[in-house]
Structure formats: structure tokens, C-alpha cells
Design a protein around this motif. Structure first.
Motif, PDB file in Angstrom:
ATOM      1  N   VAL A 143       7.058  -5.827  -6.051  1.00 54.17           N
ATOM      2  CA  VAL A 143       6.527  -5.594  -7.395  1.00 54.17           C
ATOM      3  C   VAL A 143       5.427  -6.612  -7.694  1.00 54.17           C
ATOM      4  CG1 VAL A 143       7.086  -5.656  -9.859  1.00 54.17           C
ATOM      5  CG2 VAL A 143       8.629  -4.497  -8.260  1.00 54.17           C
ATOM      6  N   LYS A 144       5.662  -7.841  -7.324  1.00 55.43           N
ATOM      7  CA  LYS A 144       4.665  -8.897  -7.555  1.00 55.43           C
ATOM      8  C   LYS A 144       3.346  -8.554  -6.865  1.00 55.43           C
ATOM      9  CE  LYS A 144       3.916 -13.832  -6.946  1.00 55.43           C
ATOM     10  NZ  LYS A 144       4.463 -15.091  -6.426  1.00 55.43           N
ATOM     11  N   HIS A 145       3.428  -8.011  -5.654  1.00 54.98           N
ATOM     12  CA  HIS A 145       2.222  -7.664  -4.906  1.00 54.98           C
ATOM     13  C   HIS A 145       1.619  -6.329  -5.351  1.00 54.98           C
ATOM     14  CE1 HIS A 145       2.456 -11.045  -2.232  1.00 54.98           C
ATOM     15  NE2 HIS A 145       3.679 -10.735  -1.869  1.00 54.98           N
ATOM     16  N   SER A 146       2.338  -5.603  -6.190  1.00 57.57           N
ATOM     17  CA  SER A 146       1.889  -4.279  -6.637  1.00 57.57           C
ATOM     18  C   SER A 146       1.559  -4.242  -8.123  1.00 57.57           C
ATOM     19  CB  SER A 146       2.974  -3.239  -6.335  1.00 57.57           C
ATOM     20  OG  SER A 146       3.299  -3.231  -4.977  1.00 57.57           O
ATOM     21  N   THR A 147       1.393  -5.388  -8.718  1.00 55.77           N
ATOM     22  CA  THR A 147       1.157  -5.486 -10.153  1.00 55.77           C
ATOM     23  C   THR A 147      -0.038  -4.645 -10.595  1.00 55.77           C
ATOM     24  OG1 THR A 147       2.129  -7.690 -10.230  1.00 55.77           O
ATOM     25  CG2 THR A 147       0.683  -7.090 -12.044  1.00 55.77           C
ATOM     26  N   GLN A 148      -1.130  -4.733  -9.870  1.00 56.12           N
ATOM     27  CA  GLN A 148      -2.335  -4.002 -10.263  1.00 56.12           C
ATOM     28  C   GLN A 148      -2.085  -2.492 -10.226  1.00 56.12           C
ATOM     29  OE1 GLN A 148      -5.796  -4.881  -7.937  1.00 56.12           O
ATOM     30  NE2 GLN A 148      -7.158  -3.769  -9.307  1.00 56.12           N
ATOM     31  N   SER A 149      -1.391  -2.011  -9.214  1.00 49.05           N
ATOM     32  CA  SER A 149      -1.094  -0.587  -9.101  1.00 49.05           C
ATOM     33  C   SER A 149      -0.155  -0.139 -10.220  1.00 49.05           C
ATOM     34  CB  SER A 149      -0.468  -0.284  -7.741  1.00 49.05           C
ATOM     35  OG  SER A 149      -0.156   1.075  -7.625  1.00 49.05           O
TER      36      SER A 149
ATOM     37  N   CYS B  79       0.835  -1.202   0.000  1.00 55.23           N
ATOM     38  CA  CYS B  79       0.000   0.000   0.000  1.00 55.23           C
ATOM     39  C   CYS B  79       0.876   1.261   0.000  1.00 55.23           C
ATOM     40  CB  CYS B  79      -0.963   0.010   1.175  1.00 55.23           C
ATOM     41  SG  CYS B  79      -0.186  -0.010   2.798  1.00 55.23           S
ATOM     42  N   GLN B  80       2.013   1.206   0.694  1.00 60.77           N
ATOM     43  CA  GLN B  80       2.933   2.347   0.687  1.00 60.77           C
ATOM     44  C   GLN B  80       3.551   2.515  -0.696  1.00 60.77           C
ATOM     45  OE1 GLN B  80       5.322   0.705   3.874  1.00 60.77           O
ATOM     46  NE2 GLN B  80       4.756   2.414   5.220  1.00 60.77           N
ATOM     47  N   PHE B  81       3.918   1.408  -1.284  1.00 58.56           N
ATOM     48  CA  PHE B  81       4.513   1.439  -2.614  1.00 58.56           C
ATOM     49  C   PHE B  81       3.511   1.969  -3.640  1.00 58.56           C
ATOM     50  CE2 PHE B  81       6.285  -0.755  -6.460  1.00 58.56           C
ATOM     51  CZ  PHE B  81       7.485  -0.072  -6.485  1.00 58.56           C
ATOM     52  N   ALA B  82       2.267   1.535  -3.509  1.00 53.57           N
ATOM     53  CA  ALA B  82       1.217   2.009  -4.417  1.00 53.57           C
ATOM     54  C   ALA B  82       1.043   3.525  -4.300  1.00 53.57           C
ATOM     55  CB  ALA B  82      -0.103   1.291  -4.112  1.00 53.57           C
ATOM     56  N   CYS B  83       1.166   4.059  -3.096  1.00 55.54           N
ATOM     57  CA  CYS B  83       1.070   5.520  -2.907  1.00 55.54           C
ATOM     58  C   CYS B  83       2.215   6.237  -3.603  1.00 55.54           C
ATOM     59  CB  CYS B  83       1.055   5.863  -1.427  1.00 55.54           C
ATOM     60  SG  CYS B  83      -0.495   5.463  -0.602  1.00 55.54           S
ATOM     61  N   LEU B  84       3.414   5.671  -3.541  1.00 53.41           N
ATOM     62  CA  LEU B  84       4.559   6.266  -4.231  1.00 53.41           C
ATOM     63  C   LEU B  84       4.338   6.266  -5.742  1.00 53.41           C
ATOM     64  CD1 LEU B  84       7.527   4.700  -2.234  1.00 53.41           C
ATOM     65  CD2 LEU B  84       6.841   7.115  -2.247  1.00 53.41           C
ATOM     66  N   LEU B  85       3.841   5.152  -6.255  1.00 52.79           N
ATOM     67  CA  LEU B  85       3.592   5.046  -7.695  1.00 52.79           C
ATOM     68  C   LEU B  85       2.522   6.032  -8.142  1.00 52.79           C
ATOM     69  CD1 LEU B  85       3.607   1.159  -8.071  1.00 52.79           C
ATOM     70  CD2 LEU B  85       5.479   2.747  -8.569  1.00 52.79           C
TER      71      LEU B  85
END
Length: 164
Positions: free
Chosen positions: A103-109, A52-58
Motif C-alpha cells: 500500500v505504501k508503494h501504491s499510494t499514488q495509484s 505495478c500488479q497491484f496498480a493494475c488490480l486497482l
């Protein structure tokens, strides 16, 4: 610039843009976009970064790029506006290829933000109705198509290995 300062500058830039202070917003977004890609790279190597933190950065990268591109477009700096969108899009594509659990867990983002950037590039090129921009868009769309094929092949290969 720390991540907290980057976030503060982003919020300030958004407010400046909303208030119609294009030049000041441009400067703030410039600072954010100089440092945010490194924070994204750092997050990839930090085992404590949650998806979720990574998705916010993206999302922050995508939103800052779109806003800055709109400012550059408004200023008549069309090449810089397109290049910014294209560079941010390319960064997300390269991150997508990282063999990393985050990255694997953030594919959708990653896919969603990449697709949004592609939509903005498409709208930009359509608004400028010149053969130069049509050619640029065609190249990006072809790259996008090939990238999607590559990633689908990678996913299918990983599933095949997992089944064996």
C-alpha cells in the motif's frame, strides 16, 4: 473465479460494451466485481505482488465500477449506479489505511483511482440535478476531505517518527 478468469471476463465485458451489448456486458462486469475485491485483498497479503500488479488490480476495479455504473445508470438503476461507485471508492479508502508495504508503494495509484471515482460520483450527481443526489455528493465530499486530513496526519506522524 480465478484472477485470470476475472481478467478475461473484464476484457469480454469491455468488448461487449463497446459493441453495444449492454445486458451481456452488465452480467460480465457483475461477475468481475463480485470477485475482484477478493483478488485485491489477496494481493495485499501476497509478498510476491509487485506494486505495478497491484496498480493494475486497482485500475481494473475502478474501470469496471465506472463501466458498470454507466450501464446501471443507462438502465435507470440510479441508486445501484451510485452505490457501486461509492462502494468501490470506500474500498480503496480502506485499503489506503492498511499498514502494508505494498500500500505504501501504491499510494499514488490508490489516490488517483479514488479521485477518479470521486469525479465520476460528482458527474453522476450533477447529471441527476436532484437534492437527494446533491446531499449524497456533499456527504461523500465531506468524507473525502476528512479522509485526506487523516491520511496527511498519518504521513506527517510517520515522518516525525522517522526523523526522531
Amino acid at each position: 473465479m480465478s484472477l485470470q478468469d476475472c481478467w478475461t471476463n473484464y476484457l469480454t465485458a469491455e468488448q461487449l460494451l463497446e459493441d453495444g451489448h449492454w445486458s451481456a456486458a452488465h452480467q460480465m462486469f457483475d461477475k468481475v466485481l463480485q470477485h475482484l475485491p477478493q483478488h485485491i485483498q489477496d494481493a495485499l497479503t501476497d509478498e510476491d505482488t509487485r506494486p505495478c500488479q497491484f496498480a493494475c488490480l486497482l485500475r481494473g476495479l475502478k474501470d469496471a465500477s465506472v463501466s458498470q455504473s454507466e450501464i446501471l445508470n443507462h438502465m435507470g438503476e440510479y441508486d445501484a449506479a451510485f452505490d457501486l461507485l461509492n462502494q468501490s471508492y470506500a474500498l480503496l479508502q480502506f485499503i489506503y489505511l492498511e499498514p502494508n508495504l505494498l500500500v505504501k508503494h501504491s499510494t499514488q495509484s490508490l489516490e488517483s483511482n479514488s479521485d477518479d471515482l470521486l469525479k465520476h460520483m460528482t458527474a453522476f450527481c450533477a447529471a441527476h440535478d436532484e437534492s437527494h443526489w446533491a446531499h449524497e455528493l456533499q456527504q461523500v465530499q465531506e468524507s473525502h476531505h476528512h479522509f485526506r486530513n487523516l491520511t496527511q496526519h498519518r504521513v506527517m506522524s510517520a515522518q516525525s517518527v522517522a526523523l526522531n
